[in-house]
Write an enzyme that holds these catalytic residues in place. Structure first.
Site, short mmCIF file in Angstrom:
data_model
loop_
_atom_site.label_atom_id
_atom_site.label_comp_id
_atom_site.label_asym_id
_atom_site.label_seq_id
_atom_site.Cartn_x
_atom_site.Cartn_y
_atom_site.Cartn_z
N HIS A 1 0.58 -1.18 -0.01
CA HIS A 1 -0.74 0.10 0.07
C HIS A 1 0.83 1.22 0.20
O HIS A 1 2.23 1.52 -0.68
CB HIS A 1 -0.92 -0.20 1.33
CG HIS A 1 -2.07 0.67 1.43
ND1 HIS A 1 -2.22 1.80 0.15
CD2 HIS A 1 -2.85 1.05 2.46
CE1 HIS A 1 -3.24 2.68 1.02
NE2 HIS A 1 -3.63 1.63 1.86
N ASP B 1 2.40 5.81 -6.32
CA ASP B 1 3.89 5.65 -5.58
C ASP B 1 5.09 5.60 -5.93
O ASP B 1 6.05 5.75 -5.65
CB ASP B 1 4.12 4.62 -4.44
CG ASP B 1 2.63 4.58 -3.52
OD1 ASP B 1 2.30 5.83 -2.90
OD2 ASP B 1 1.86 3.76 -3.23
N HIS C 1 -1.86 -2.25 -10.30
CA HIS C 1 -2.78 -1.75 -8.78
C HIS C 1 -4.17 -2.57 -9.09
O HIS C 1 -4.31 -3.48 -10.46
CB HIS C 1 -3.47 -0.13 -9.63
CG HIS C 1 -3.45 0.29 -8.42
ND1 HIS C 1 -5.89 0.35 -7.71
CD2 HIS C 1 -3.72 1.27 -7.40
CE1 HIS C 1 -5.65 1.23 -6.71
NE2 HIS C 1 -4.93 1.62 -6.34
N1 COA Z 1 4.89 -6.34 -9.91
C1 COA Z 1 5.66 -7.24 -11.03
N2 COA Z 1 4.46 -8.41 -10.87
C2 COA Z 1 3.21 -7.63 -10.35
C3 COA Z 1 3.14 -6.10 -9.91
C4 COA Z 1 4.15 -6.01 -9.88
N3 COA Z 1 4.33 -4.51 -9.15
N4 COA Z 1 1.74 -5.95 -9.62
C5 COA Z 1 1.08 -7.28 -9.71
N5 COA Z 1 1.71 -8.20 -10.34
C6 COA Z 1 1.67 -8.98 -11.10
C7 COA Z 1 1.60 -10.65 -10.35
O1 COA Z 1 2.34 -11.01 -10.38
C8 COA Z 1 0.47 -11.23 -10.99
O2 COA Z 1 1.09 -11.33 -12.12
P1 COA Z 1 0.44 -13.36 -12.54
O3 COA Z 1 -0.83 -12.67 -12.66
O4 COA Z 1 1.16 -13.37 -13.48
O5 COA Z 1 1.11 -13.97 -10.86
C9 COA Z 1 -0.38 -9.78 -11.61
O6 COA Z 1 0.06 -8.24 -11.82
C10 COA Z 1 -2.33 -9.38 -10.81
O7 COA Z 1 -1.19 -9.00 -9.59
P2 COA Z 1 -1.89 -9.33 -8.44
O8 COA Z 1 -1.05 -9.39 -6.42
O9 COA Z 1 -3.64 -10.34 -8.09
O10 COA Z 1 -3.13 -8.34 -7.84
P3 COA Z 1 -3.26 -7.38 -7.07
O11 COA Z 1 -4.82 -6.57 -7.31
O12 COA Z 1 -3.59 -8.17 -6.01
O13 COA Z 1 -1.37 -6.74 -6.45
C11 COA Z 1 -0.75 -4.62 -6.07
C12 COA Z 1 -2.44 -4.86 -6.34
C13 COA Z 1 -1.10 -3.02 -5.92
C14 COA Z 1 -0.49 -4.98 -4.41
C15 COA Z 1 0.39 -5.14 -6.93
O14 COA Z 1 0.08 -4.44 -7.50
C16 COA Z 1 1.86 -5.23 -6.54
O15 COA Z 1 2.28 -5.60 -5.50
N6 COA Z 1 1.88 -3.48 -6.20
C17 COA Z 1 3.71 -3.19 -5.74
C18 COA Z 1 3.09 -2.51 -4.17
C19 COA Z 1 3.06 -1.18 -4.71
O16 COA Z 1 2.96 -0.17 -5.97
N7 COA Z 1 1.72 -0.56 -4.21
C20 COA Z 1 1.28 0.33 -4.39
C21 COA Z 1 -0.06 0.25 -4.70
S1 COA Z 1 -0.87 2.05 -4.74
#
Ligand code: COA
Length: 380
Positions: A226, A316, A265
């Protein structure tokens, strides 16, 4: 099995679950749009100050000039801390994460707030103004204390954004810094039912007060999935060190299944509209501060992640270099996000209070039954 085949499947991460009705903000993830109380943020960013957005979220409308001035004065007047909380910040370990200090100080403020355990609408509004204002003071005081500098009191002649920079850096901010920082606060002010906002609403649904709800929200925002991502973005940029090293770094991270901080996201299937504004600010401020290399590294990271994963930067990513160029150390980035999002957290808390029902979802029990109890003395 007692619950048979009829039980519903748990939704992992509550994706797509509608858990509240809100009139506060709408994330249009398909079209990459964000609305605050009906206003497109593209319309607001750069045109309104943070207090106007706080007013919009708390009272449902943008203030007129007189309302804005009154509201601003009330907020600035609350930018002071009881001595005990000031002392608590001074006593915090020098290497404690600023988010931990912020959460702890905010929790302590709940003990000294004159409206303490009251939950009437009037008491909540007074507490809301104090909490929003005191967040600014906690973050700036912590930085001043840790850098061995005297604490700076708020200046009645400045707005919230300018006051933060003034109280943090100890000098009157220039025009560009104040306007960009104001926009940063505006862009972070609310975002639908983000994890921290959900935590705040769930907490207050038990009729716990505003301080408890904001503590829960702060605890949630701290995590790197987050708001904690912005600090990690800066660490990554520093670790990469030069634009020529971006490709190898990103390829290596993705090959080993690591997440790239500041990307992806849950809601946006296209570009996060906030990152468009922040990219622009980042370029401008990095250039002015002689930090072009940081912007260039960021751009290369974006290109490579888009190419390999097809995912876009979130709020972010570029907020990291914007804050860096504003002279804010990276360990404070998530605190800045918290200060801004307090507007939205409080608006959601007030919305929840107005039509409250205990938030209490359910779970599927997947453990066993029929275990035989063994008294302690016979257990091995
Ligand atoms: N880097 C690499 N791969 C990513 C990614 C990232 N930042 N964000 C998502 N993915 C990929 C996942 O590995 C997954 O791939 P797959 O389907 O091949 O396994 C796919 O995208 C979906 O990811 P998922 O974890 O199911 O999405 P989510 O909706 O649960 O997660 C976040 C959302 C924000 C937690 C995720 O994008 C993330 O971890 N981002 C990095 C942290 C971040 O910047 N957070 C701030 C958010 S405002």
């Amino acid at each position: 099995m007692v619950f048979g085949k009829k039980r519903k499947k748990a939704v992992r991460g509550l994706e797509g679950v509608v858990a509240a009705e809100t009139a506060l903000s709408f994330v249009d993830g398909q079209n990459g749009k964000l609305y605050y109380c009906g206003y497109d943020i593209d319309e607001l960013a750069g045109k309104v100050c943070y207090e106007e957005v706080v007013h919009l979220l708390w009272f449902g409308e943008l203030p007129d000039q007189k309302q804005l001035e009154d509201f601003r004065s009330e907020l600035i007047a609350e930018m002071r801390l009881p001595n005990q909380v000031d002392e608590l910040i001074r006593l915090s370990p020098p290497n404690a994460n600023p988010m931990v200090v912020l959460r702890t100080a905010l929790s302590a403020l709940g003990m000294y707030d004159p409206d303490g355990g009251k939950n009437s609408e009037g008491a909540n509004l007074r507490k809301a103004k104090r909490v929003l204002a005191q967040m600014v003071t906690i973050v700036s005081s912590l930085y001043r204390i840790r850098t061995g500098q005297p604490i700076v009191s708020a200046d009645k002649g400045m707005n919230v954004a300018a006051n933060f920079l003034y109280m943090f850096n100890g000098r009157t901010p220039g025009k560009l810094d104040r306007s960009v920082f104001d926009s940063v606060l505006v862009l972070h002010a609310d975002h639908g039912l983000a994890a921290s906002t959900f935590a705040a609403r769930a907490t207050v649904s038990t009729l716990a007060g505003i301080h408890s709800a904001i503590c829960a929200a702060l605890a949630s925002l701290k995590g790197p999935l987050h708001g904690g991502a912005n600090t990690r973005v800066m660490e990554m940029i520093e670790e990469i060190g030069g634009k020529d090293r971006v490709k190898a770094y990103i390829d290596g991270m993705l090959a080993s299944g690591e997440r790239i901080m500041g990307f992806g996201h849950r809601m946006y299937k296209t570009e996060d509209p906030r990152s468009r504004h922040l990219r622009k600010y980042s370029e401008k401020l990095c250039r002015r501060a002689g930090l072009e290399h940081l912007f260039e590294i960021s751009q290369r990271i974006e290109e490579q992640v888009r190419r390999l994963k097809g995912i876009c930067p979130n709020v972010d990513f570029y907020s990291a270099t914007v804050q860096e160029a504003l002279g804010i150390p990276k360990e404070y980035f998530t605190c800045i996000f918290s200060m801004a999002r307090t507007a939205g957290w409080i608006a959601h808390v007030m919305e929840q209070f107005r039509d409250n029902r205990l938030i209490r979802p359910t779970s599927n029990y997947i453990g066993g039954f029929d275990k035989r109890f063994i008294p302690l003395e016979k257990r091995k």
